[in-house]
Motif scaffolding. Structure first.
Motif: not given
Length: 192
Positions: A148, A35, A54, A31-33
């Motif tokens: 991640h 890193q 993502y 759901p989030t980019r």
């Protein structure tokens, strides 16, 4: 490959999707980019009115291609090797296969490595070594994806190699999560 997670409805961030064809293409929606995704690939699966979804992606270059390589080297047909593999006793100890068919994909990204069988065995034991190399390389990619996106709850496998009970059992045992078959044509289904 980005369509595969959509073949089963809304992509699940707790799931990894693996398309087992000529290569094994591994995706985990996030759901989030992500890193610093290297040595994996970070991408966007979709962008709609709700924002981006993502993905982390990994690749095992030699999946079906490694199976074909092994059959050609052994002089035994793929169907015969698959049939013998599915009934191979659990006590069989295959040799070690360095699966660089098509080069090493993620997380190593090495183009100039030659495939190598270390040790001896019957043609079906050597075939089992190829299958186990695919499983272990997938596991290495998924371990990086867990870093991640947290713990995986399940894995969905698609594509031609997903027909193998032996491959799916080995994958589930290695990963310690349920492995579900999603059908052979997940890319087309996901696009639809």
């Amino acid at each position: 490959q980005s369509a595969v997670p959509y073949a089963f409805g809304t992509p699940d961030p707790g799931c990894a999707y693996i398309n087992l064809g000529t290569g094994a293409f591994i995706q985990r929606p996030l759901p989030t980019r992500p890193q610093a995704p290297a040595p994996l690939i970070g991408s966007i699966l979709a962008l709609d009115g709700h924002g981006p979804l993502y993905s982390l992606e990994g690749s095992v270059n030699g999946a079906g291609a490694a199976v074909a390589w092994c059959a050609a080297k052994s002089g035994v047909s793929e169907p015969a090797l698959w049939s013998a593999f599915e009934t191979l006793p659990g006590s069989a100890v295959p040799p070690l296969f360095i699966n660089a068919v098509g080069g090493l994909g993620s997380p190593w990204w090495q183009a100039r490595v030659a495939p190598e069988m270390i040790g001896t065995g019957t043609p079906v034991e050597r075939f089992a070594a190829v299958i186990e190399s695919i499983v272990f390389m997938i596991a290495e990619n998924l371990e990086r994806m867990v870093d991640h996106g947290g713990v995986l709850r399940r894995v969905v496998v698609t594509g031609g190699l997903s027909r193998s009970d032996g491959l799916c059992r080995r994958l589930a045992a290695t990963l310690g999560v349920p492995v579900q078959r999603g059908g052979l044509e997940a890319t087309a289904r996901g696009v639809a």
